[in-house]
Design a protein around this motif. Sequence first.
Motif, PDB file in Angstrom:
ATOM      1  N   TYR A 102      13.676 -35.639  41.973  1.00 41.16           N
ATOM      2  CA  TYR A 102      14.147 -35.771  43.348  1.00 41.16           C
ATOM      3  C   TYR A 102      13.820 -37.143  43.940  1.00 41.16           C
ATOM      4  O   TYR A 102      14.529 -37.627  44.828  1.00 41.16           O
ATOM      5  CB  TYR A 102      13.656 -34.625  44.226  1.00 41.16           C
ATOM      6  CG  TYR A 102      12.337 -34.787  44.932  1.00 41.16           C
ATOM      7  CD1 TYR A 102      12.227 -35.571  46.069  1.00 41.16           C
ATOM      8  CD2 TYR A 102      11.201 -34.103  44.507  1.00 41.16           C
ATOM      9  CE1 TYR A 102      11.030 -35.691  46.747  1.00 41.16           C
ATOM     10  CE2 TYR A 102      10.006 -34.205  45.185  1.00 41.16           C
ATOM     11  CZ  TYR A 102       9.922 -35.014  46.298  1.00 41.16           C
ATOM     12  OH  TYR A 102       8.733 -35.131  46.962  1.00 41.16           O
ATOM     13  N   ALA A 150      16.728 -39.398  42.717  1.00 46.40           N
ATOM     14  CA  ALA A 150      17.980 -39.044  43.397  1.00 46.40           C
ATOM     15  C   ALA A 150      17.959 -39.457  44.861  1.00 46.40           C
ATOM     16  O   ALA A 150      18.985 -39.887  45.414  1.00 46.40           O
ATOM     17  CB  ALA A 150      18.232 -37.537  43.276  1.00 46.40           C
ATOM     18  N   SER A 192      20.424 -42.296  46.786  1.00 48.87           N
ATOM     19  CA  SER A 192      21.217 -41.939  47.967  1.00 48.87           C
ATOM     20  C   SER A 192      21.354 -43.095  48.945  1.00 48.87           C
ATOM     21  O   SER A 192      22.287 -43.127  49.746  1.00 48.87           O
ATOM     22  CB  SER A 192      20.570 -40.740  48.685  1.00 48.87           C
ATOM     23  OG  SER A 192      20.516 -39.604  47.840  1.00 48.87           O
ATOM     24  N   LEU A 246      24.340 -36.247  45.073  1.00 45.18           N
ATOM     25  CA  LEU A 246      22.944 -36.668  44.968  1.00 45.18           C
ATOM     26  C   LEU A 246      22.008 -35.724  45.708  1.00 45.18           C
ATOM     27  O   LEU A 246      20.896 -35.441  45.240  1.00 45.18           O
ATOM     28  CB  LEU A 246      22.786 -38.090  45.495  1.00 45.18           C
ATOM     29  CG  LEU A 246      23.363 -39.186  44.595  1.00 45.18           C
ATOM     30  CD1 LEU A 246      23.332 -40.535  45.294  1.00 45.18           C
ATOM     31  CD2 LEU A 246      22.595 -39.255  43.274  1.00 45.18           C
ATOM     32  N   PHE A 254      21.088 -32.892  43.469  1.00 44.61           N
ATOM     33  CA  PHE A 254      20.046 -33.205  42.490  1.00 44.61           C
ATOM     34  C   PHE A 254      18.677 -33.346  43.152  1.00 44.61           C
ATOM     35  O   PHE A 254      17.651 -32.970  42.572  1.00 44.61           O
ATOM     36  CB  PHE A 254      20.413 -34.470  41.716  1.00 44.61           C
ATOM     37  CG  PHE A 254      21.429 -34.237  40.644  1.00 44.61           C
ATOM     38  CD1 PHE A 254      21.064 -33.669  39.441  1.00 44.61           C
ATOM     39  CD2 PHE A 254      22.766 -34.555  40.855  1.00 44.61           C
ATOM     40  CE1 PHE A 254      22.010 -33.430  38.450  1.00 44.61           C
ATOM     41  CE2 PHE A 254      23.719 -34.320  39.876  1.00 44.61           C
ATOM     42  CZ  PHE A 254      23.341 -33.755  38.662  1.00 44.61           C
TER      43      PHE A 254
END
Length: 451
Positions: A99, A102, A106, A118, A121
Amino acid sequence: MTDATTGSIPARLDALPLTRGHLRVLGGSGIGWALDAMDVGLVSFIITALVAQWSLTTEQAGWIASAGFLGMAIGASVGGLLADRLGRRRVFALTLLVYGLATGASALVGGLVVLLVLRFFVGLGLGAELPVASTYVSEIVPARIRGRLIVVLEAFWAVGWTAAALIGFFVIPAGPDGWRWAFLIGAIPAAYAIAVRWGLPESPRWLARQGHRGRAEEVVTMLEASPAVGRSAGIRVACDAEPPRTATAERTTARIARLWAPEFALRTLCLWLVWFCVNFAYYGAFIWIPTLLFSQGFDLVRSFGFTLVITLAQLPGYAVAAWLIEVWGRRGTLAVFLVGSAVSAVLFGTATGETTILASGMALSFFNLGAWGALYAVTPEMYPTSLRATGSGWAAGVGRIASIIAPLLVPVLLPLGGTPLVFTVFSVFFAIAALAAWGLVEARGRALDDR
């Protein structure tokens, strides 16, 4: 007292005083927890900024939140299963990495579709991390203070959400790319995953269940050698020896089916119901509060400032819950804080002036986050070691289904009855959760079931 150095792994863990080793585990897990909260909290502010900058509809804004929660629903269910098979620490570190990366990516998006992918995820990592972290800490700390320390762990959520509110207040309104900088700050967990992987020990209960007796002994010996802190110094309880248990191969489907065995069926039903209702009301409210304030005529900075003040009330909520959970017990504390959340939701939904908005919002924050602390404390206690992460993960996964629905339902309810109707619905869900809490097993002061 006798130094407990020759008993079973579980008995030796419960015989320990609170040590610096326990605080290192608690602090290391808590930092990960706070980073999770910071990411979730940032989205509520970023959505508000993107509504203004990208001219998003309320439905599109709702999907930004729900895409992450869809990932969290899957991540929570899968993460618990993986943690029971691969270990608590390994899965904890992996979820932070997923995370964190991801979230950082973003910051580079130029449109809604890529952002939604995104966020999914990000949700996978977030959803898996939270139940794994609470299971991990609950398996290491002594039984007599387990509930209190899990609430302290959950209190790191308030630290992270407060950090998100500060970023939202100072960074996001600073310029058109403020929300991108906020996402970049949210990438910190990717780096922290390395520290978790190498800096924290594996759960000795899980190691013993897997037949790794030697590695489990090393972790317990480390904790026994660690200096005691506070009033726990010098306190050790003698314990009887017990032959080591080893895990038997168990298919994933069989492990999930065990959640509904006669022994666990009622507690699983009530636990899932509480998780569903609390997730629905909490995320429906707190993801939308900045945007709702903005839509009521407060500018971006002022709505973010109100949200920051409301967020600060989370910390005393956790503190009171941490004290009460070992006094009233898990169920009583959870039920009282849920009832307080239900009343506060109605008051917030009908508030008009600035003072009443702030007061009722702070009450909602206080009671709601205290309830979260109690819920995370009671959840790992419902199941034995062989099933604990799976049970916690699936309860969280069911809750995430509600967190997907709630942000999408708010734009539907607003035209029908405005903010009063929205928060009345949240109040009903809190009340249902309060009733379901009484179907859970009270485990205050009891040793964990190490089957």
